[in-house]
Design a protein around this motif. Structure first.
Motif, PDB file in Angstrom:
ATOM      1  N   TYR A 194       0.797  -1.583  -0.141  1.00 52.56           N
ATOM      2  CA  TYR A 194       0.639   0.404  -0.338  1.00 52.56           C
ATOM      3  C   TYR A 194       0.699   1.133  -0.458  1.00 52.56           C
ATOM      4  O   TYR A 194       2.004   1.788   1.006  1.00 52.56           O
ATOM      5  CB  TYR A 194      -0.436   0.391   1.077  1.00 52.56           C
ATOM      6  CG  TYR A 194      -2.026  -1.234   1.156  1.00 52.56           C
ATOM      7  CD1 TYR A 194      -3.190  -0.182   0.422  1.00 52.56           C
ATOM      8  CD2 TYR A 194      -2.161  -1.451   0.677  1.00 52.56           C
ATOM      9  CE1 TYR A 194      -4.604  -0.910   0.349  1.00 52.56           C
ATOM     10  CE2 TYR A 194      -3.312  -2.814   1.029  1.00 52.56           C
ATOM     11  CZ  TYR A 194      -4.129  -2.310   0.342  1.00 52.56           C
ATOM     12  OH  TYR A 194      -5.761  -2.628   0.082  1.00 52.56           O
ATOM     13  N   ILE A 195       0.641   2.068  -0.303  1.00 53.23           N
ATOM     14  CA  ILE A 195       0.786   3.512  -0.869  1.00 53.23           C
ATOM     15  C   ILE A 195       0.963   4.376   0.140  1.00 53.23           C
ATOM     16  O   ILE A 195      -0.689   4.272   0.973  1.00 53.23           O
ATOM     17  CB  ILE A 195       0.416   4.098  -1.905  1.00 53.23           C
ATOM     18  CG1 ILE A 195       0.938   3.471  -3.730  1.00 53.23           C
ATOM     19  CG2 ILE A 195       1.817   5.559  -1.806  1.00 53.23           C
ATOM     20  CD1 ILE A 195       0.144   4.353  -4.576  1.00 53.23           C
ATOM     21  N   ILE A 196       2.388   4.946   0.975  1.00 50.38           N
ATOM     22  CA  ILE A 196       1.780   5.736   2.369  1.00 50.38           C
ATOM     23  C   ILE A 196       2.689   6.887   2.108  1.00 50.38           C
ATOM     24  O   ILE A 196       3.780   7.053   1.627  1.00 50.38           O
ATOM     25  CB  ILE A 196       3.460   5.613   3.666  1.00 50.38           C
ATOM     26  CG1 ILE A 196       2.590   3.256   3.634  1.00 50.38           C
ATOM     27  CG2 ILE A 196       2.987   5.590   4.466  1.00 50.38           C
ATOM     28  CD1 ILE A 196       1.797   3.326   4.076  1.00 50.38           C
ATOM     29  N   LEU A 199      -4.305   6.372   0.364  1.00 50.08           N
ATOM     30  CA  LEU A 199      -5.404   6.530   0.901  1.00 50.08           C
ATOM     31  C   LEU A 199      -6.339   5.585   1.307  1.00 50.08           C
ATOM     32  O   LEU A 199      -7.710   5.705   1.186  1.00 50.08           O
ATOM     33  CB  LEU A 199      -6.382   7.823  -0.521  1.00 50.08           C
ATOM     34  CG  LEU A 199      -5.919   7.145  -2.277  1.00 50.08           C
ATOM     35  CD1 LEU A 199      -7.095   5.931  -2.434  1.00 50.08           C
ATOM     36  CD2 LEU A 199      -6.482   7.813  -3.280  1.00 50.08           C
ATOM     37  N   GLY A 200      -5.047   4.575   0.717  1.00 55.11           N
ATOM     38  CA  GLY A 200      -6.169   2.767   1.089  1.00 55.11           C
ATOM     39  C   GLY A 200      -6.007   2.527  -0.547  1.00 55.11           C
ATOM     40  O   GLY A 200      -5.894   3.012  -0.945  1.00 55.11           O
ATOM     41  N   ASP A 201      -7.600   1.569  -0.437  1.00 56.93           N
ATOM     42  CA  ASP A 201      -7.786   0.594  -1.465  1.00 56.93           C
ATOM     43  C   ASP A 201      -8.515   1.767  -2.592  1.00 56.93           C
ATOM     44  O   ASP A 201      -9.493   1.992  -2.174  1.00 56.93           O
ATOM     45  CB  ASP A 201      -8.456  -0.489  -1.269  1.00 56.93           C
ATOM     46  CG  ASP A 201      -8.783  -1.186  -2.360  1.00 56.93           C
ATOM     47  OD1 ASP A 201      -7.561  -2.514  -2.560  1.00 56.93           O
ATOM     48  OD2 ASP A 201      -8.894  -0.883  -3.271  1.00 56.93           O
ATOM     49  N   ALA A 202      -7.876   2.081  -3.522  1.00 58.78           N
ATOM     50  CA  ALA A 202      -8.603   2.927  -3.833  1.00 58.78           C
ATOM     51  C   ALA A 202      -9.889   2.182  -4.630  1.00 58.78           C
ATOM     52  O   ALA A 202     -11.239   2.736  -4.996  1.00 58.78           O
ATOM     53  CB  ALA A 202      -7.967   4.141  -5.712  1.00 58.78           C
ATOM     54  N   GLY A 203      -9.565   1.016  -5.230  1.00 59.84           N
ATOM     55  CA  GLY A 203     -11.549   1.089  -5.823  1.00 59.84           C
ATOM     56  C   GLY A 203     -12.281   0.350  -4.651  1.00 59.84           C
ATOM     57  O   GLY A 203     -13.095   1.102  -4.812  1.00 59.84           O
TER      58      GLY A 203
END
Ligand code: URA
Length: 210
Positions: A194-196, A199-203
């Motif tokens: 996950y990108i830090i 924003l969380g899980d975009a889907g």
């Protein structure tokens, strides 16, 4: 990295911050993703070529104006989160064709496996804008670019809302000819890719599935 552009437009930055916020509702998230995609479309089409067109204006005066040359465009959302950027992008370039690429990650090999691919027949003659909100590891973007190259595409651009440096490195290494446009370049990937801060899980945030 000369082929990576990070947009610093205040409107984009403002909306990206709202998008990241955990209190943003699904409805707001969808609207924001679409609005940011629209603003990014305005920027990423900056290099489209113009050609002269003779017209007569409302004052009856003849003049030579400019119109976008016959260049054909195609946007390709990577399923499923890329769908959240389609409407915004199309609001700027309504005549673009839309292809779709669906990929899943094989849990054993960790390779991207294609499960869906529907592209316009003349895709190789078009400028391609690949849409995916999150450029994380770069695995699905690299695979999607390869699918487009195998279909004969030469002019491919990636449009992402948030990217991680790890993903940017992978994609620029594998496909140095592809220009990458991002609204924000974040710090790093966590152990779950996950990108830090991200924003969380975009889907999940787009479709309310969590
Ligand atoms: N995909 C997402 O939706 N979010 C991330 O942070 C990384 C990949």
């Amino acid at each position: 990295m000369s082929n990576v552009t990070v947009f610093d437009h205040p409107l984009i930055q403002h909306k990206i911050t709202m998008l990241r916020d955990e209190n943003t509702t699904v409805k707001e998230f969808r609207e924001l993703a679409s609005e940011i995609a629209m603003l990014m479309a305005y920027e990423v089409t900056r290099d489209l070529e113009l050609e002269d067109e003779k017209i007569v204006t409302g004052t009856g005066t003849e003049m030579v104006g400019k119109k976008i040359s016959g260049k054909k465009l195609c946007i390709v959302p990577i399923l499923r989160a890329g769908l959240g950027m389609v409407d915004g992008f199309l609001s700027i370039v309504p005549n673009a064709k839309v292809g779709h690429i669906g990929l899943y990650r094989d849990p054993e090999t960790l390779e991207a496996v294609q499960y869906y691919n529907k592209l316009p027949q003349d895709v190789s003659e078009r400028t391609l804008y690949l849409l995916d909100p999150m450029l994380a590891t770069g695995v699905s973007l690299n695979a999607s670019i390869q699918i487009l190259k195998d279909a004969g595409c030469k002019n491919i651009k990636s449009v992402n809302l948030i990217a991680a440096p790890e993903g940017i490195e992978e994609v620029t290494k594998a496909h140095p000819d592809v220009n990458i446009f991002v609204a924000a370049l974040d710090s790093h990937l966590n152990e779950h890719a996950y990108i830090i801060p991200g924003l969380g899980d975009a889907g999940d945030r787009l479709f309310g599935t969590k």
